[in-house]
Structure formats: C-alpha cells, structure tokens
Write a protein that holds these residues in place. Structure first.
Motif, PDB file in Angstrom:
ATOM      1  N   GLN A 216       6.930   5.718   0.217  1.00  0.00           N
ATOM      2  CA  GLN A 216       6.503   6.937   0.879  1.00  0.00           C
ATOM      3  C   GLN A 216       5.152   6.789   1.573  1.00  0.00           C
ATOM      4  N   MET A 217       4.445   5.676   1.329  1.00  0.00           N
ATOM      5  CA  MET A 217       3.142   5.489   1.959  1.00  0.00           C
ATOM      6  C   MET A 217       3.330   5.063   3.417  1.00  0.00           C
ATOM      7  N   PRO A 218       2.453   5.517   4.319  1.00  0.00           N
ATOM      8  CA  PRO A 218       2.590   5.195   5.746  1.00  0.00           C
ATOM      9  C   PRO A 218       2.503   3.699   6.021  1.00  0.00           C
ATOM     10  N   ASP A 219       3.395   3.230   6.854  1.00  0.00           N
ATOM     11  CA  ASP A 219       3.367   1.875   7.405  1.00  0.00           C
ATOM     12  C   ASP A 219       3.521   0.767   6.376  1.00  0.00           C
ATOM     13  N   THR A 220       4.104   1.054   5.238  1.00  0.00           N
ATOM     14  CA  THR A 220       4.379   0.012   4.248  1.00  0.00           C
ATOM     15  C   THR A 220       5.581   0.426   3.405  1.00  0.00           C
TER      16      THR A 220
ATOM     17  N   GLY B 222      12.418  10.372   2.985  1.00  0.00           N
ATOM     18  CA  GLY B 222      11.413  10.408   1.934  1.00  0.00           C
ATOM     19  C   GLY B 222      11.158  11.830   1.485  1.00  0.00           C
ATOM     20  N   TRP B 223       9.901  12.126   1.182  1.00  0.00           N
ATOM     21  CA  TRP B 223       9.476  13.439   0.706  1.00  0.00           C
ATOM     22  C   TRP B 223       8.896  14.240   1.863  1.00  0.00           C
ATOM     23  N   ASN B 224       9.487  15.357   2.165  1.00  0.00           N
ATOM     24  CA  ASN B 224       8.914  16.307   3.131  1.00  0.00           C
ATOM     25  C   ASN B 224       8.632  15.670   4.484  1.00  0.00           C
ATOM     26  N   ASN B 225       9.567  14.884   4.968  1.00  0.00           N
ATOM     27  CA  ASN B 225       9.320  14.278   6.277  1.00  0.00           C
ATOM     28  C   ASN B 225      10.600  14.084   7.076  1.00  0.00           C
ATOM     29  N   ILE B 226      10.691  14.860   8.163  1.00  0.00           N
ATOM     30  CA  ILE B 226      11.743  14.601   9.142  1.00  0.00           C
ATOM     31  C   ILE B 226      11.397  13.321   9.896  1.00  0.00           C
ATOM     32  N   VAL B 227      10.123  13.200  10.265  1.00  0.00           N
ATOM     33  CA  VAL B 227       9.624  12.003  10.945  1.00  0.00           C
ATOM     34  C   VAL B 227       9.324  10.939   9.899  1.00  0.00           C
ATOM     35  N   ALA B 228       9.922   9.768  10.022  1.00  0.00           N
ATOM     36  CA  ALA B 228       9.729   8.693   9.052  1.00  0.00           C
ATOM     37  C   ALA B 228       8.306   8.140   9.133  1.00  0.00           C
ATOM     38  N   VAL B 229       7.746   7.778   7.979  1.00  0.00           N
ATOM     39  CA  VAL B 229       6.390   7.227   7.928  1.00  0.00           C
ATOM     40  C   VAL B 229       6.397   5.717   7.741  1.00  0.00           C
TER      41      VAL B 229
ATOM     42  N   PRO C 241       4.895  14.798   8.565  1.00  0.00           N
ATOM     43  CA  PRO C 241       4.177  13.869   9.437  1.00  0.00           C
ATOM     44  C   PRO C 241       4.255  14.229  10.918  1.00  0.00           C
ATOM     45  N   GLY C 242       5.303  14.946  11.294  1.00  0.00           N
ATOM     46  CA  GLY C 242       5.434  15.355  12.685  1.00  0.00           C
ATOM     47  C   GLY C 242       4.534  16.510  13.061  1.00  0.00           C
ATOM     48  N   GLY C 243       3.805  17.056  12.071  1.00  0.00           N
ATOM     49  CA  GLY C 243       2.921  18.190  12.303  1.00  0.00           C
ATOM     50  C   GLY C 243       3.434  19.428  11.591  1.00  0.00           C
ATOM     51  N   GLU C 244       2.515  20.273  11.146  1.00  0.00           N
ATOM     52  CA  GLU C 244       2.903  21.458  10.376  1.00  0.00           C
ATOM     53  C   GLU C 244       3.844  22.370  11.139  1.00  0.00           C
ATOM     54  N   ASN C 245       3.705  22.411  12.457  1.00  0.00           N
ATOM     55  CA  ASN C 245       4.540  23.307  13.264  1.00  0.00           C
ATOM     56  C   ASN C 245       5.869  22.681  13.684  1.00  0.00           C
ATOM     57  N   PHE C 246       6.080  21.427  13.319  1.00  0.00           N
ATOM     58  CA  PHE C 246       7.296  20.730  13.723  1.00  0.00           C
ATOM     59  C   PHE C 246       8.472  21.228  12.879  1.00  0.00           C
ATOM     60  N   ALA C 247       9.406  21.944  13.506  1.00  0.00           N
ATOM     61  CA  ALA C 247      10.582  22.505  12.811  1.00  0.00           C
ATOM     62  C   ALA C 247      10.180  23.323  11.601  1.00  0.00           C
ATOM     63  N   GLN C 248       9.034  23.996  11.683  1.00  0.00           N
ATOM     64  CA  GLN C 248       8.496  24.737  10.544  1.00  0.00           C
ATOM     65  C   GLN C 248       9.427  25.841  10.061  1.00  0.00           C
ATOM     66  N   ASN C 249      10.070  26.528  10.959  1.00  0.00           N
ATOM     67  CA  ASN C 249      10.915  27.658  10.591  1.00  0.00           C
ATOM     68  C   ASN C 249      12.361  27.272  10.302  1.00  0.00           C
ATOM     69  N   VAL C 250      12.648  25.989  10.352  1.00  0.00           N
ATOM     70  CA  VAL C 250      13.988  25.507  10.023  1.00  0.00           C
ATOM     71  C   VAL C 250      13.964  25.019   8.578  1.00  0.00           C
ATOM     72  N   GLU C 251      14.380  25.877   7.673  1.00  0.00           N
ATOM     73  CA  GLU C 251      14.393  25.499   6.261  1.00  0.00           C
ATOM     74  C   GLU C 251      15.470  24.454   5.993  1.00  0.00           C
ATOM     75  N   GLN C 252      16.652  24.676   6.587  1.00  0.00           N
ATOM     76  CA  GLN C 252      17.737  23.706   6.498  1.00  0.00           C
ATOM     77  C   GLN C 252      18.498  23.690   7.819  1.00  0.00           C
ATOM     78  N   ALA C 253      18.990  22.512   8.180  1.00  0.00           N
ATOM     79  CA  ALA C 253      19.851  22.386   9.356  1.00  0.00           C
ATOM     80  C   ALA C 253      20.615  21.081   9.224  1.00  0.00           C
ATOM     81  N   TYR C 254      21.894  21.179   8.864  1.00  0.00           N
ATOM     82  CA  TYR C 254      22.674  19.960   8.680  1.00  0.00           C
ATOM     83  C   TYR C 254      24.134  20.206   9.043  1.00  0.00           C
ATOM     84  N   VAL C 255      24.797  19.123   9.385  1.00  0.00           N
ATOM     85  CA  VAL C 255      26.237  19.162   9.655  1.00  0.00           C
ATOM     86  C   VAL C 255      26.954  18.581   8.445  1.00  0.00           C
TER      87      VAL C 255
END
Length: 245
Positions: free
Chosen positions: A144-148, A108-115, A24-38
C-alpha cells in the motif's frame, strides 16, 4: 432474466469527505460515488457473482450510512482500523444458505488511483450456522506504500453476531493490522476490539451500547502512539414506519 447488472450508490455530506479523504486521486475525485460497479452472474455451479468497480469494504461491523448501524456515530475501529472502500474485482459464491465465500483483487485501501504496481488480495468468509449466530472472517493483504511493492499491509477482521433473543442482540468485532513502514518502525501494528449490545423494547424504541478499545502502538492509524477507550450509548426511536431519530 439477465446475468448482467450494475450498482450505483451516491452519497453527500461530511461523511463522504471523510471516506474520500485518503484517495490518491484527490479528495474530490469521485467523492460522491460511494459505490459504482458492474456485475456478471457467471454460470458456475449455483452462480458466481463477479463485480468490477468501486465498492465498500467487507471489513468491519459498521457501514458508512448511520441508519443501519446500531449506534448513530461511527466507531473508532470504523475510522482507523479498516479501509472504507476498494477499487477492483471481487467474486462471491454462495455454497448454501450457511456459507458464502468472496475473493478480492483490488488496488488497495481507499484508492481508485493505484499508488504502486502491486495489488491487494483478500477473502471474506461468511458463516451462518444458525438463525442466532453469524460469523464473518475477512483478510486483506498487499502493498500500500507509494511507489513500492514491499512492506505489505495486512488486516484480519472478525465479526461475530449473536441474537440472544428476539429483543437482545450482541456483536463483537476484532481487528489486527500490520505492515507498512514509518520512520523508526519497519513494520507497524495496530489492533482493536469493539463490543456491541442492542435491545429492542418494542417496534418503536431500541437501546444500543458500544465499547471499543484501540491500540495504535506506533501511531500509524491516528498519527500518535496511543491507546483509546470509547463508550457510546444510543436511544433510537422509529416512527412513521421508515423514519428514525
């Protein structure tokens, strides 16, 4: 010697475009970061590992990188039946060498940015009753649906591997999904099964076969109501110890 750690995995190429195409943040948003966690290893029992950040999904028999998979190409179930990654919290506890339980609380599914304001919950139970058999049962559920926060998306994912001999291994993956809402359908459904076999002739050559059936009854996953049958064969050669073709 420390309970704190981190993981940063970067990826480049067309696969990362596909994996991040639904962000949801856009295809280029953190696109090259496959994983990043502490990570934090909490002093609970034998140790409870807690991770926070972006990590790949526990679901499915295949992974994003081609090399660890039994076939060079990714399957239909990998592309349509399951998510690619999550952002949030997971906690894993290994009771013994045969049982590991992991819990998930993610956007959710495939979203860093919450929907929406809801969260997706889930678990992954990994069982290794013997050196020949491993079973992993995954469940993910949440809005997973936006705004609900209604119309939960649910996924049951089962992976069973059986090492028949040192040379022959079999793998089975079953997915069943439901939920969400599209025009004309109050609760969509999709399901699929994938069967794999891999035979290692020797240390250099191996042969892999995959058959898949995917039922996208409502066209939710693929965009068109359809049944898909897929066959793949892969001949793999290992040379110079670390290179494959």
């Amino acid at each position: 010697d420390t309970p704190l750690g981190y993981n940063v995995t970067l990826g480049y190429g067309n696969a990362m475009h596909v994996v991040n195409s639904l962000e949801p943040g856009g295809e280029n948003f953190a696109q090259n970061v496959e994983q990043a966690y502490v990570s934090y290893l909490a002093p609970i029992g034998k140790g409870l590992q807690i991770d926070f950040g972006k990590f790949v999904t526990p679901a499915g028999a295949e992974v994003i990188e081609s090399a660890p998979d039994w076939n060079y190409s990714r399957g239909v179930l990998f592309g349509y039946a399951i998510p690619f990654y999550h952002f949030g919290l997971r906690a894993a506890y290994t009771f013994n060498p045969k049982v590991t339980l992991t819990g998930f609380l993610v956007n959710g599914w495939n979203n860093i940015v919450a929907v929406n304001t809801g969260k997706t919950y889930g678990f992954s139970l990994a069982l290794t009753p013997s050196s020949k058999v491993s079973i992993t049962q995954n469940y993910l559920g949440g809005p997973q649906m936006p705004d609900t926060n209604a119309h939960w998306r649910n996924l049951s994912d089962t992976v069973v591997q059986f090492n028949v001999t040192k040379k022959l291994s079999l793998l089975e993956n079953f997915d069943y999904g439901s939920g969400d809402m599209i025009p004309g359908v109050n609760s969509v459904q999709w399901k699929g099964i994938a069967t794999y076999a891999k035979y290692a002739f020797n240390d250099q050559y191996s042969f892999g076969v995959r058959y898949e059936y995917f039922d996208d009854r409502d066209g939710f996953a693929t965009g068109s109501a359809q049944h898909i049958n897929e066959y793949t064969i892969t001949l793999q050669r290992t040379f110079a110890h670390d290179l494959i073709s």
